[in-house]
Design a protein around this motif. Structure first.
Motif, PDB file in Angstrom:
ATOM      1  N   ALA A 173      52.475  46.586  59.678  1.00  0.00           N
ATOM      2  CA  ALA A 173      52.046  46.195  58.326  1.00  0.00           C
ATOM      3  C   ALA A 173      52.736  44.918  57.867  1.00  0.00           C
ATOM      4  O   ALA A 173      52.689  44.580  56.679  1.00  0.00           O
ATOM      5  CB  ALA A 173      52.330  47.327  57.342  1.00  0.00           C
ATOM      6  N   GLN A 174      53.368  44.220  58.807  1.00  0.00           N
ATOM      7  CA  GLN A 174      54.034  42.945  58.521  1.00  0.00           C
ATOM      8  C   GLN A 174      55.167  43.079  57.502  1.00  0.00           C
ATOM      9  O   GLN A 174      55.467  42.140  56.764  1.00  0.00           O
ATOM     10  CB  GLN A 174      53.016  41.901  58.025  1.00  0.00           C
ATOM     11  N   LEU A 175      55.790  44.227  57.445  1.00  0.00           N
ATOM     12  CA  LEU A 175      56.939  44.367  56.558  1.00  0.00           C
ATOM     13  C   LEU A 175      58.078  43.473  57.052  1.00  0.00           C
ATOM     14  O   LEU A 175      58.266  43.322  58.261  1.00  0.00           O
ATOM     15  CB  LEU A 175      57.419  45.822  56.519  1.00  0.00           C
ATOM     16  N   PRO A 176      58.835  42.884  56.142  1.00  0.00           N
ATOM     17  CA  PRO A 176      59.927  42.007  56.561  1.00  0.00           C
ATOM     18  C   PRO A 176      61.052  42.795  57.221  1.00  0.00           C
ATOM     19  O   PRO A 176      61.397  43.895  56.785  1.00  0.00           O
ATOM     20  CB  PRO A 176      60.396  41.359  55.252  1.00  0.00           C
ATOM     21  N   GLY A 177      61.601  42.229  58.269  1.00  0.00           N
ATOM     22  CA  GLY A 177      62.693  42.889  58.978  1.00  0.00           C
ATOM     23  C   GLY A 177      62.460  42.860  60.479  1.00  0.00           C
ATOM     24  O   GLY A 177      61.439  42.363  60.958  1.00  0.00           O
ATOM     25  N   HIS A 178      63.402  43.432  61.192  1.00  0.00           N
ATOM     26  CA  HIS A 178      63.387  43.378  62.661  1.00  0.00           C
ATOM     27  C   HIS A 178      62.961  44.722  63.243  1.00  0.00           C
ATOM     28  O   HIS A 178      63.792  45.568  63.568  1.00  0.00           O
ATOM     29  CB  HIS A 178      64.765  42.969  63.181  1.00  0.00           C
TER      30      HIS A 178
END
Length: 350
Positions: A201-206
């Motif tokens: 879902a393209q959430l920010p983070g690694h």
């Protein structure tokens, strides 16, 4: 981020699903067994409790995904506890899947399988007496030893793994990047598993983190002593856990997929909450230790989720182990010390 496939199955995107596998007679309710699609077939992260109803839910969850236990390629175990590792042997029998586990927890499984049935009860009864448990608490253990009821306890014949999860290394999963992160504390060989892939879902983070019991959204895992009747090493499980938490916080993952409760974001914020919680708890225990106390006496006075009188017998043993883990941490930090000449040993704040 997540969609419901059926009453027991959640889709997390990117070839990852969660299956709610019940834990019989346990307030946690269920273990979230995660399914990871690979180019060689589905891989399970944990398997759930060894119980017919749990097996049915695991099988039904896989069927809802258009696959089956027979199709499982591998099983990755976060830690050896029976609500995570219980069904692993049956999965392997049905599918021929390999089982992977950290060496420290594999050693626990091997030791438990090889131990003479009464060894554990003898050890536990002696240990509880040594930390100040009253005779009426250890009497049932001696009675169970005499009757041979130990054989009915869970986890005595858990599956031995075929593969080792090596900290820092990628697991051999075709088409996926899953790295083992050693996070001791809850058990000596607990691992989290870092899925080093872009969040669907393209959430920010690694990437995403399968956190087992190490990092949960609303509860703190039990941190007790690492039990080994043959090892006199003075371990520091709470220190291990706190160090492991900081290591996980530095990963900066986009989402956490734990083995209980529900998926969540802001792993760093949750890590800070847990670090603060344990510091507050250690500080509170120092207040109790203004008067010397044995580990049993400390456990009786600690704050639990219910009054001590309402805590079941087995849970009291777990509570005492947690009190001991906190005492060891305080002693290592130089904030508490054993009182010379006390028997059982009492501790006081410094």
């Amino acid at each position: 981020m997540a969609t419901t496939v059926g009453p027991q199955v959640t889709e997390h995107g990117g070839g990852v699903w969660g299956i709610r596998v019940p834990i019989p007679d346990n307030p946690l309710g269920h273990t979230l067994v995660h399914v990871l699609d690979t180019d060689r077939g589905p891989v399970l992260i944990d398997t759930g409790w060894d119980d017919p109803a749990s097996w049915d839910e695991l099988s039904g969850g896989l069927a809802a995904l258009g696959t089956s236990v027979a199709d499982v390629h591998g099983v990755v175990i976060t830690h050896h506890h029976p609500d995570h590792h219980g069904l692993s042997e049956r999965v392997r029998e049905e599918s021929g899947a390999w089982i992977a586990m950290h060496a420290a927890d594999a050693a626990v499984v091997r030791r438990t399988r090889e131990a003479e049935p009464g060894t554990w009860l003898d050890y536990l009864a002696h240990k509880l007496s040594a930390v100040g448990a009253p005779d009426e608490h250890t009497a049932p253990l001696r009675a169970a030893r005499a009757s041979g009821r130990l054989r009915t306890l869970p986890g005595l014949s858990s599956a031995l793994p075929d593969r080792e999860i090596v900290p820092g290394e990628l697991l051999d999963l075709a088409g996926r990047r899953l790295r083992g992160i050693w996070t001791p504390g809850h058990t000596p060989g607990h691992v989290c598993l870092h899925l080093e892939e872009e969040h669907p879902a393209q959430l920010p983070g690694h990437g995403r983190l399968f956190s087992g019991d190490h990092l949960l959204p609303g509860i703190t895992p039990h941190i007790g002593l690492y039990e080994d009747p043959d090892d006199a090493t003075v371990t520091d499980p709470l220190g291990d856990y706190l160090d492991s938490l900081e290591r996980i916080g530095r990963l900066g993952v986009a989402e956490v997929l734990p083995a209980h409760q529900h998926a969540f974001t802001d792993a760093g914020g949750r890590v800070r909450e847990l670090l603060d919680h344990h510091e507050e708890r250690l500080t509170g225990l120092l207040g109790l230790l203004a008067t010397p106390l044995t580990p049993w006496q400390l456990a009786v006075r600690m704050e639990w989720n219910r009054p001590w009188e309402q805590i079941p017998y087995g849970s009291r043993n777990i509570a005492v182990s947690e009190a001991e883990a906190h005492l060891r941490r305080l002693v290592k930090l130089g904030r508490a010390e054993a009182v010379p000449g006390t028997e059982p040993v009492a501790y006081r704040a410094v």
